[in-house]
Scaffold this motif. Sequence first.
Motif, PDB file in Angstrom:
ATOM      1  N   GLY A  40       0.811  -1.210   0.000  1.00 39.19           N
ATOM      2  CA  GLY A  40       0.000   0.000   0.000  1.00 39.19           C
ATOM      3  C   GLY A  40       0.843   1.258   0.000  1.00 39.19           C
ATOM      4  N   TYR A  41       1.976   1.199   0.694  1.00 40.88           N
ATOM      5  CA  TYR A  41       2.886   2.335   0.792  1.00 40.88           C
ATOM      6  C   TYR A  41       3.406   2.747  -0.585  1.00 40.88           C
ATOM      7  N   VAL A  42       3.859   1.777  -1.384  1.00 35.44           N
ATOM      8  CA  VAL A  42       4.476   2.121  -2.663  1.00 35.44           C
ATOM      9  C   VAL A  42       3.459   2.743  -3.623  1.00 35.44           C
ATOM     10  N   SER A  74      -5.853  -2.251  -3.301  1.00 39.39           N
ATOM     11  CA  SER A  74      -6.335  -3.016  -2.141  1.00 39.39           C
ATOM     12  C   SER A  74      -7.260  -4.152  -2.541  1.00 39.39           C
ATOM     13  N   LEU A  75      -7.787  -4.107  -3.771  1.00 38.06           N
ATOM     14  CA  LEU A  75      -8.645  -5.194  -4.235  1.00 38.06           C
ATOM     15  C   LEU A  75      -7.857  -6.490  -4.430  1.00 38.06           C
ATOM     16  N   SER A 135     -16.001   0.471   1.667  1.00 38.12           N
ATOM     17  CA  SER A 135     -15.774   1.904   1.872  1.00 38.12           C
ATOM     18  C   SER A 135     -14.632   2.143   2.845  1.00 38.12           C
ATOM     19  N   GLN A 136     -14.564   1.371   3.933  1.00 31.59           N
ATOM     20  CA  GLN A 136     -13.465   1.540   4.882  1.00 31.59           C
ATOM     21  C   GLN A 136     -12.127   1.205   4.241  1.00 31.59           C
ATOM     22  N   ALA A 139      -6.982   3.091   2.758  1.00 36.60           N
ATOM     23  CA  ALA A 139      -5.901   2.947   1.786  1.00 36.60           C
ATOM     24  C   ALA A 139      -5.304   4.286   1.388  1.00 36.60           C
ATOM     25  N   ALA A 140      -6.138   5.325   1.288  1.00 30.28           N
ATOM     26  CA  ALA A 140      -5.656   6.631   0.820  1.00 30.28           C
ATOM     27  C   ALA A 140      -5.704   7.726   1.874  1.00 30.28           C
TER      28      ALA A 140
END
Length: 413
Positions: free
Chosen positions: A130-132, A149-150, A336-337, A342-343
């Motif tokens: 997620g960071y990259v 994230s999917l 939604s969460q 994620a962002a």
Amino acid sequence: MREGAHLIKRLPIHYGWIILAAGTLGSFMTLPGQTAGVSVFFDPVTQELGISRTWASVAYSAGTLAGILPAPLVGRWIDKRGPRITATIIAAALALACAYMAMVRSELMLLIGFAMLRGTAISGLSLVSGYVVNLWFVQRRGIAAAAASLGVAAGSMVFPPLIDFLIAQYGWRGAYVALALLVAMTILPVAALVFRGRPETLGLRPDAGLPPVAGRTLEEPSFTRKEALGTGVFWLLSAVGFLTNAIGTALLLNHFSIMLGTGIERGAALVLLSALAAVQVTTTLGTGALVDHYEPRRLVPFSMAALAAASLLPAVGSGIVISWMYALCVGAAYGSQQAISAAGYAQYFGRDNLGAIRGTASLFGVSGAAFGPLPFAASIDWTGNYTYALIGSGALSLACGAAAFIVKPPAPP
């Protein structure tokens, strides 16, 4: 200019799209350490080792907590060393954790194995993947991070039947060896060869070269972890992550039992799980697109309202309509969460110390998954139903949603 920058700039597509694909693959390959993957091993492992499912569940919760404790340190390490070297080491550690699980012979070894799996997958690979993506997408971060994230949702559909097949063919030990090889042949080379730090260091623009979003400022915030911890938004996002993981894990873990209480048999309950997953995917992408245009905290009430509805519906009603509404609300709450988390942290606190900030925040989300099922277990043991746990979950969700109207955006440090 960094190593490989000249070659990267000559590619026919912007390297941001490759980063997005690599981050999605990283999320996908966390499944050996996710609950959906580990659960397939529970029966064969407990039977061969001669231990109860209850003890194995306690060991899994303890291993989860032990595995996530280093997350803040891992996050700071990612900030310091960059995503490429850290993702490579983490992917190698995940492969070794799978190989270790194939050698488990005792209860203590199993607990250690769970801690290794959860730590390398959740505190490690999930965090750096997620960071990259957040490094490479700024104004388009919402939809990009949501799409990446999917990978977890896709993995949840692919890995359980794959693991079940491997166990049938080679036994559970052989299946873990196969997973170790799969990790070593997929995400390990991708991490070593593809993951990169900020696009600016390679002479590229973020957001895969797409034009800026109309009306959005180009200036980014820059918070340290200490400064982020002093804001209400950090605790709001962390509370949303904790509640969604706690309540969502409890609902899914007891899905068939809860549905039976509403008059829905196992076959129909399985169909509801598929509908839930479809809604989760759709809501994740939709919310991700909204995050690119609205503050993440403004979307929290929707997420918490969906979670509250999912909790309260089976407590106050029964029948097929209530059950379908329940499944749709669970999927909407999760999706939604997922996009908000994620962002959201990168949107509010910037990219400079994102690993340390996200590492600390992940403690709350994963601990929620570990502790969430306990009130539901107590409710069914003491009262014979889940009513009190469901009503309490709904009330907490509504309170968290209301807090989003009070919390203010963080002032620049």
